[in-house]
Scaffold this motif. Structure first.
Motif, short mmCIF file in Angstrom:
data_model
loop_
_atom_site.label_atom_id
_atom_site.label_comp_id
_atom_site.label_asym_id
_atom_site.label_seq_id
_atom_site.Cartn_x
_atom_site.Cartn_y
_atom_site.Cartn_z
N ARG A 229 21.07 9.29 11.29
CA ARG A 229 22.22 8.10 11.79
C ARG A 229 22.83 8.41 13.14
O ARG A 229 23.24 7.42 13.67
CB ARG A 229 23.40 8.42 10.52
N VAL A 232 20.85 6.63 15.61
CA VAL A 232 21.35 5.26 15.60
C VAL A 232 22.58 5.12 16.49
O VAL A 232 22.91 4.09 17.08
CB VAL A 232 21.41 4.79 14.14
N GLY A 233 23.60 5.88 16.01
CA GLY A 233 24.79 6.01 16.95
C GLY A 233 24.91 6.34 18.46
O GLY A 233 26.05 5.98 19.11
N ASP A 435 22.33 3.47 2.01
CA ASP A 435 23.07 3.90 3.22
C ASP A 435 22.38 4.23 4.63
O ASP A 435 22.43 3.52 5.62
CB ASP A 435 24.22 4.61 2.92
N THR A 438 20.52 0.94 5.76
CA THR A 438 21.31 0.15 6.33
C THR A 438 21.66 0.80 7.85
O THR A 438 21.50 -0.23 8.84
CB THR A 438 22.62 0.09 5.64
N ALA A 439 21.52 2.04 7.97
CA ALA A 439 21.66 2.61 9.36
C ALA A 439 20.27 2.11 10.24
O ALA A 439 20.41 2.03 11.34
CB ALA A 439 21.93 4.01 9.30
N HIS A 442 20.00 -1.04 11.92
CA HIS A 442 20.55 -1.24 12.96
C HIS A 442 19.80 -0.92 14.31
O HIS A 442 20.28 -0.82 15.60
CB HIS A 442 21.99 -0.58 13.08
#
Length: 480
Positions: A229, A232-233, A435, A438-439, A442
Motif C-alpha cells: 500500500r 501505491v502511496g 481493501d 482497492t489500493a 489505484h
C-alpha cells in the motif's frame, strides 16, 4: 525456577547473610551508582593510579588474611577488585566477607596492576547494590540443561560468555542491516501487527478478538500487503524489521514468533532483489564478523558471491526422477511414498511435488543458492515469468538447507490479483482482501520485494545449531 532442598538451603543462608549486612548498615537493594564506565571501557582506558568507580556482579571471591580479591562482571567484561582491611575499614571489610557470589556491588578507588600482572581496582569504598538470594549456576551440560538455558536465559548469559557474544552480534547485525538500507535510500516504516485479515503469506495465524470493535483479529503472518500500500502511496523504497507470528510447529528452524526483514523497491524486479540480498548479507558478514567465511570455525560457511541459481523443476526432478512431471497422480503418489514421504490422501499433484522440494530437494542444498521459477499456484502475489506463465518470477535464497529469503517480481495487476485471491479463497469472499485490491487499482508501480528471516540468517552467520540459540527468549512448552 524449581527449588530442591539444596537450593532452599542456599537461599536460607543468603537471606541470613542479607540480614547480617543490614545489621552492618548495608541496604540489600541499593540506590543508583554512578560508574566511570562499563568494565570494558575502564579496562580500555586503564592508567595506573587513575581514580575509577565500577559496578558489577561478583563472580569470584577469595580471601587472603586481611585482603580479599573479587572479580566483578558486567555485560562487557570483568575486572578484579582488591579490598584491604586497613583501607576500607573494619566494618566495610567485615561486610565484604559476608558477600556471596552473584551479589552486585559498586566500588570506588584507584586502578593498579597486581604483581601477577592483572589490571585491578584498589577499593577505597564499596556499596551493596543488589543481594542475590539464589546462587549462580555452575556449569551447563547435558540435554536437560540445554532446555534450562533457554528457559532461564538470564542465567545462561551470566554463565556462558559465548552466548552473550551471539546476542551482541545479533544486535550489531540488525544495526548494520538498518544502516545499509538507509544508505541506499530505504525508508523504515511500521505497519499493523494486529490485522483484520491474515494476509501476505500462506500460514496458520494466531487469532484473537477485539472487544471494542466486536471483531475477530489476527496477529500478522507478514507485513507484505501494508508495505505494498505504501508503494501505491508513493514510497519507492520501504522496509520493516518486524515481528511476525505463525501458529505452527516448533523445531530447530521454526519459532512461532520470529523477526523478519521485509522490503520493497519500486521500478525493479527479482533480479534487483538478487543483487540487493547478496550485497546486504555480505556487508553484514564483513562488518560484524570480519569475514565471508562465517559460522563454526571448524566448518566455515562461504558467502562469497556470486551465488548460483537453480530452477525449482530441475531440483524436483533430481530427487523424484526426470519423468516426474509426466506422471499421473496415482503413480506420483506411489513414487513419493517410495522416497519415504508421508502423504495425506487429499493431496494434489502440486502438493506432493512441493513436499518433494521441501523435504528432499531444499534440505540437500548447502547453498547459498537461488532457487527460481516456482509454480504459480504456490505464490499468488508474484508476477508470472514472461516465457512461461505457469511459473512465477521469484527466488528462494537457500542456505544450509533452509529458506532464508524469498523474493518476487511483485504482481501489480489488480485484475489478475483478484483472480488469484479468489482461487486461493476457494469460494469464500471473506478471505479476499478487498481493501488491498482497492489500493492496487489505484496503481502500484512495478516492484521487487523480499523477506529475510533474520533469525535463520543469524543461525548461518553464527553457526548456531537451532533457532532457539539466536532468540533471547524462544517459545517453550509451559511448565505445569
Amino acid at each position: 525456577m524449581d527449588q530442591g532442598p539444596r537450593e532452599n538451603e542456599f537461599r536460607q543462608q543468603r537471606v541470613e547473610n542479607m540480614r547480617r549486612l543490614q545489621a552492618l548498615g548495608y541496604e540489600p537493594f541499593g540506590a543508583p551508582f554512578e560508574r566511570t564506565g562499563r568494565l570494558a571501557e575502564v579496562l580500555a582506558g586503564f592508567a595506573e593510579q587513575q581514580p575509577a568507580q565500577i559496578a558489577g556482579r561478583i563472580v569470584s571471591k577469595r580471601q587472603m588474611g586481611k585482603s580479599i580479591f573479587a572479580h566483578l562482571q558486567d555485560g562487557t567484561g570483568r575486572l578484579q577488585v582488591y579490598v584491604k582491611k586497613d583501607v576500607v575499614g573494619d566494618q566495610a571489610f567485615e561486610a565484604f566477607e559476608i558477600l556471596d557470589l552473584g551479589d552486585q556491588i559498586g566500588a570506588a578507588g584507584e586502578l593498579f596492576t597486581t604483581r601477577m600482572g592483572e589490571k585491578s581496582l584498589k577499593a577505597k569504598t564499596w556499596t551493596l547494590l543488589s543481594k542475590a538470594l539464589l546462587p549462580l549456576p555452575e556449569k551447563w551440560h547435558g540435554l536437560h540443561d540445554v532446555e534450562m538455558r533457554y528457559r532461564y536465559r538470564y542465567l545462561d548469559l551470566i554463565a556462558n560468555p559465548e552466548v552473550r557474544e551471539i546476542f551482541d552480534r545479533r544486535t550489531r547485525a540488525i544495526a548494520a542491516i538498518r544502516q545499509f538500507l538507509a544508505d541506499r535510500g530505504f525508508h523504515e516504516v511500521e505497519t499493523p501487527m494486529i490485522q483484520a485479515m491474515a494476509g501476505g503469506a500462506t500460514a496458520n495465524p494466531f487469532k484473537t478478538h477485539y472487544h471494542a470493535l466486536g471483531h475477530d483479529m489476527f496477529l500478522r503472518i507478514a507485513p507484505e500487503l501494508y508495505l505494498k500500500r505504501l508503494l501505491v502511496g508513493g514510497y519507492d523504497k520501504v522496509f520493516e524489521l518486524n515481528r511476525s507470528f505463525r501458529n505452527e510447529g516448533l523445531d530447530r528452524s521454526h519459532n512461532p514468533e520470529f523477526t523478519m526483514l521485509e522490503l520493497y523497491e519500486a521500478y525493479t524486479d527479482v533480479r534487483g532483489m538478487m543483487r540487493l540480498v547478496q550485497d546486504l548479507v555480505t556487508h553484514v558478514a564483513q562488518s560484524v564478523f570480519g569475514t565471508l567465511k562465517v559460522g563454526r570455525v571448524e566448518a566455515p560457511y562461504d558467502l562469497t558471491p556470486p551465488w548460483p541459481e537453480k530452477p525449482y523443476r530441475e531440483m524436483v526432478q533430481e530427487k523424484a526422477g526426470a519423468d516426474w512431471y509426466a506422471l499421473d497422480l496415482p503413480r506420483a503418489r506411489e513414487r513419493a511414498q517410495g522416497l519415504g514421504l508421508t502423504l495425506p490422501p487429499e493431496w494434489t499433484l502440486l502438493d506432493i511435488t512441493h513436499e518433494i522440494y521441501e523435504k528432499l530437494a531444499e534440505k540437500s542444498l548447502a547453498g547459498p543458492v537461488f532457487v527460481t521459477r516456482f509454480p504459480a499456484e504456490l505464490i499468488p502475489l508474484a508476477k508470472p515469468c514472461a516465457d512461461d506463465p505457469s511459473v512465477v518470477d521469484v527466488f528462494e535464497l537457500v542456505m544450509q538447507g533452509r529458506e532464508i529469503a524469498p523474493a518476487y517480481s511483485e504482481l501489480n495487476d489488480p485484475l489478475e490479483q483478484r483472480k488469484r485471491f479468489e482461487a486461493q479463497a476457494k469460494g469464500d469472499p471473506a478471505k479476499v482482501d478487498e481493501d488491498f485490491l482497492t489500493a492496487l487499482e489505484h496503481g502500484m508501480p512495478p516492484a521487487g520485494g523480499m523477506g529475510i528471516g533474520i533469525d535463520r540468517l543469524l543461525m548461518v552467520l553464527t553457526g548456531a545449531e537451532a533457532i532457539r540459540d539466536v532468540i533471547l527468549f524462544p517459545q517453550l512448552k509451559p511448565r505445569i
